[in-house]
Design a protein around this motif. Structure first.
Motif, PDB file in Angstrom:
ATOM      1  N   UNK A 229       0.830  -1.202   0.000  1.00 46.29           N
ATOM      2  CA  UNK A 229       0.000   0.000   0.000  1.00 46.29           C
ATOM      3  C   UNK A 229       0.871   1.260   0.000  1.00 46.29           C
ATOM      4  N   UNK A 230       0.541   2.180  -0.888  1.00 46.45           N
ATOM      5  CA  UNK A 230       1.278   3.434  -0.982  1.00 46.45           C
ATOM      6  C   UNK A 230       2.553   3.344  -1.796  1.00 46.45           C
ATOM      7  N   UNK A 231       2.876   2.159  -2.299  1.00 47.91           N
ATOM      8  CA  UNK A 231       4.116   1.962  -3.055  1.00 47.91           C
ATOM      9  C   UNK A 231       3.842   1.924  -4.556  1.00 47.91           C
ATOM     10  N   UNK A 232       4.901   2.202  -5.325  1.00 50.07           N
ATOM     11  CA  UNK A 232       4.796   2.196  -6.785  1.00 50.07           C
ATOM     12  C   UNK A 232       5.805   1.222  -7.378  1.00 50.07           C
ATOM     13  N   UNK A 478       9.938  -1.396   0.983  1.00 51.40           N
ATOM     14  CA  UNK A 478       9.838   0.062   0.971  1.00 51.40           C
ATOM     15  C   UNK A 478       8.669   0.540   1.830  1.00 51.40           C
ATOM     16  N   UNK A 479       7.579  -0.233   1.868  1.00 48.94           N
ATOM     17  CA  UNK A 479       6.451   0.109   2.728  1.00 48.94           C
ATOM     18  C   UNK A 479       6.868   0.074   4.196  1.00 48.94           C
ATOM     19  N   UNK A 480       7.610  -0.974   4.571  1.00 45.58           N
ATOM     20  CA  UNK A 480       8.091  -1.078   5.952  1.00 45.58           C
ATOM     21  C   UNK A 480       9.099   0.026   6.265  1.00 45.58           C
ATOM     22  N   UNK A 481       9.999   0.298   5.309  1.00 48.04           N
ATOM     23  CA  UNK A 481      11.011   1.328   5.523  1.00 48.04           C
ATOM     24  C   UNK A 481      10.363   2.697   5.720  1.00 48.04           C
ATOM     25  N   UNK A 482       9.340   2.987   4.914  1.00 49.44           N
ATOM     26  CA  UNK A 482       8.650   4.274   5.032  1.00 49.44           C
ATOM     27  C   UNK A 482       8.018   4.418   6.414  1.00 49.44           C
ATOM     28  N   UNK A 486      12.746   5.324   7.135  1.00 49.81           N
ATOM     29  CA  UNK A 486      14.011   4.995   6.476  1.00 49.81           C
ATOM     30  C   UNK A 486      13.870   5.099   4.965  1.00 49.81           C
ATOM     31  N   UNK A 487      15.020   5.114   4.281  1.00 50.70           N
ATOM     32  CA  UNK A 487      15.032   5.280   2.829  1.00 50.70           C
ATOM     33  C   UNK A 487      14.581   4.020   2.120  1.00 50.70           C
ATOM     34  N   UNK A 535      14.492 -11.304   5.867  1.00 53.40           N
ATOM     35  CA  UNK A 535      15.359 -10.477   5.035  1.00 53.40           C
ATOM     36  C   UNK A 535      15.056  -8.999   5.255  1.00 53.40           C
ATOM     37  N   UNK A 536      13.779  -8.648   5.336  1.00 59.96           N
ATOM     38  CA  UNK A 536      13.426  -7.251   5.569  1.00 59.96           C
ATOM     39  C   UNK A 536      13.984  -6.783   6.912  1.00 59.96           C
ATOM     40  N   UNK A 537      13.874  -7.623   7.924  1.00 63.57           N
ATOM     41  CA  UNK A 537      14.413  -7.267   9.245  1.00 63.57           C
ATOM     42  C   UNK A 537      15.913  -7.039   9.177  1.00 63.57           C
ATOM     43  N   UNK A 538      16.606  -7.913   8.449  1.00 67.55           N
ATOM     44  CA  UNK A 538      18.052  -7.773   8.304  1.00 67.55           C
ATOM     45  C   UNK A 538      18.411  -6.472   7.584  1.00 67.55           C
ATOM     46  N   UNK A 539      17.730  -6.176   6.490  1.00 68.31           N
ATOM     47  CA  UNK A 539      18.043  -4.987   5.697  1.00 68.31           C
ATOM     48  C   UNK A 539      17.681  -3.707   6.435  1.00 68.31           C
ATOM     49  N   UNK A 540      16.652  -3.758   7.264  1.00 64.16           N
ATOM     50  CA  UNK A 540      16.257  -2.584   8.022  1.00 64.16           C
ATOM     51  C   UNK A 540      17.199  -2.314   9.189  1.00 64.16           C
ATOM     52  N   UNK A 541      18.036  -3.313   9.499  1.00 65.48           N
ATOM     53  CA  UNK A 541      19.054  -3.111  10.528  1.00 65.48           C
ATOM     54  C   UNK A 541      18.493  -3.124  11.936  1.00 65.48           C
TER      55      UNK A 541
END
Length: 541
Positions: A229-232, A478-482, A486-487, A535-541
């Motif tokens: 949601x909210x992503x392109x 990107x949804x989680x990062x937003x 985060x970028x 993987x998302x958890x790892x990349x988000x640090x």
């Protein structure tokens, strides 16, 4: 695919190997010093085809002229820092305006090119954002005069297909040649192919066979919390689709996905062709995994100029994630064409955009000549190359096992030197060149993915299913990062290799021909497929 690497501080710029080109065809301006655009002639043209005549003088041809970024290797250095999770600059991407001011050619330089083209009778079209791509068109006679070469008609020795091409590398006045890296459109030999593989199978859970959205999301541990949601997401396509088929798919699985937007580049891709299945596969896989993401389908002509313009249009749009299911063997392209497309990807990386490309469906022999070769753009160092696997899920739609798919493309590039973020997994078989793929996902056609296309259900596989599976993950990330301030993930490879296998399903069995899967990164599946949550958890640090 798998891959792993403890990133070494700075990500060094990948080196591009430049081909030697023959002398240019005689120009009508003998008193003006001219120089050739290096590598801008089809490799092995006179050995693989026979000349049949001249291109009609009045035939109109469109070209896309690529300019070299300002600052030499400064752009490579910037992308290295902005993509490196260990750098203080990580995620601090440039806006389009900032990119143009820092790396684009000056207005004076662009006007110099425009004035020259107009003096030769060539019509100048759009100058794209960044001042690094100029569209133009003219008759064959005008283009021959402007670029100091001859356009001939040819017949391919293997396929018998007729095409036109420049006999020698184009030339320009020396003061302009130093600015120009490619003139796309002077040949129409290469037709990019899509990587979809239809296959009849006994029904899985999906109509007509193939995996359902629930099976794909369950197999890759995609949380229901994140929907895109909210992503392109952008799709690069050289054919069209019918919305009625997409609606049928979405309705069947109650996805409620937004209607895709179509952006036609250079007039679009023309009437519907056999690539329709490919386009609808791409859209439906994105809807399966990231159902609420907004998808824009960029439809362009299947030509050198159309390809460059379509990639540039995606970068101009600023859409952060792109899935690519079309490509051709590196050996089928001119060096300058690869250079031109690579420059667009590099600009995208500087602006925080990520590209995910299918690695091909011909195993380790992408060119089909009995050797080992890889597909482009999956081999580009600024693209995440996506190979293929065969995923098995349990009755509860959980991950069970995964093996390499025999058709998944992989091997070493013959064009790009190995980038520094990949050196920690450098293999002797790579010979110091870029290694493909980076990651992988389900692509096996038996069962494939259940899709609805051309009025019926079927099961379709190929790495063109795997590429949107990864692009969908990027949108979810990107949804989680937003949400965490985060970028965006942007150009993902340095971060993926920094993860050193954490968050991946390491695939250790199966082969794509010349290469076999093994523990860690390999030429069949890269690092492997993703476990979305870890993987998302790892990349988000």
């Amino acid at each position: 695919m798998k891959s792993r690497l403890k990133l070494l501080g700075l990500v060094a710029a990948p080196a591009l190997v430049t081909a030697v080109v023959p002398a240019a065809y005689a120009s009508d301006a003998p008193h003006t010093a001219r120089a050739a655009v290096a590598g801008d002639v089809l490799p092995g043209l006179k050995h693989n085809a026979s000349r049949t005549g001249k291109v009609a003088a009045g035939k109109r041809i469109s070209v896309a002229i690529s300019l070299t970024p300002r600052g030499g290797t400064a752009l490579d250095t910037f992308v290295a820092k902005v993509s490196d999770p260990h750098s203080a600059s990580y995620g601090h991407y440039l806006t389009k305006r900032q990119f143009a001011a820092r790396f684009g050619r000056t207005d004076a330089e662009v006007n110099k090119l425009r004035d020259y083209l107009r003096s030769q009778g060539v019509t100048v079209g759009k100058v794209h954002s960044g001042n690094l791509l100029v569209d133009a068109s003219g008759t064959a006679a005008q283009l021959q005069k402007a670029f100091g070469t001859r356009l001939s008609t040819w017949k391919d020795a293997a396929s018998g297909r007729a095409f036109y091409a420049n006999d020698s590398a184009p030339t320009l006045p020396s003061s302009l040649a130093s600015l120009v890296s490619d003139v796309a459109g002077l040949n129409n030999r290469v037709q990019l192919h899509h990587q979809a593989t239809p296959h009849a199978v006994s029904p899985h859970d999906g109509p007509g066979g193939g995996y359902t959205p629930a099976q794909l999301k369950g197999g890759y541990n995609v949380s229901s919390t994140y929907t895109g949601s909210g992503q392109k997401i952008a799709l690069l396509e050289f054919d069209g689709f019918q919305q009625s088929n997409i609606t049928k798919y979405d309705t069947n699985y109650s996805l409620g996905s937004p209607t895709p937007t179509v952006s036609k580049v250079d007039g679009g891709s023309g009437s519907l062709g056999d690539g329709q299945v490919e386009v609808e596969l791409d859209i439906e896989v994105l809807h399966a995994i990231a159902p609420k993401a907004n998808v824009t389908v960029f439809e362009g002509p299947n030509s050198d100029a159309g390809e460059v313009d379509t990639y540039q249009a995606i970068v101009d749009s600023g859409i952060p994630t792109t899935s690519i299911s079309w490509g051709a063997a590196e050996s089928a392209r001119t060096t300058s064409n690869i250079n031109a497309v690579d420059a667009v990807f590099k600009a995208g990386a500087a602006e925080g955009l990520g590209f995910y490309a299918a690695s091909g469906d011909d195993g380790s022999d992408d060119a089909g000549d009995g050797g080992t070769s890889v597909d482009y753009p999956a081999s580009d160092p600024y693209v995440t190359g996506v190979g293929g696997t065969k995923l098995t899920v349990t009755s509860a739609n959980a991950f069970s096992k995964e093996v390499a798919w025999s058709g998944g493309g992989g091997g070493k590039s013959s064009v790009f030197k190995i980038p520094s973020w990949q050196t920690a997994v450098q293999k002797s078989a790579g010979g110091g060149y870029r290694q493909v793929p980076d990651v992988s996902a389900h692509a096996n056609p038996s069962p494939g993915v259940s899709i609805y296309s051309q009025g019926s259900w079927s099961s379709v596989g190929g790495t063109s299913a795997a590429a949107p599976e990864w692009a969908a993950f990027a949108a979810l990330y990107n949804q989680q990062a937003a949400a965490k301030g985060k970028a965006n993930l942007g150009f993902a490879n340095p971060a993926l290799y920094t993860a050193s296998g954490t968050g991946f399903h390491d695939i250790t069995s199966g082969s794509n021909g010349a290469y076999s899967a093994a523990s860690g990164w390999d030429f069949t599946t890269g690092w492997g497929s993703y476990n979305a949550s870890t993987l998302a958890t790892k990349l988000l640090g």
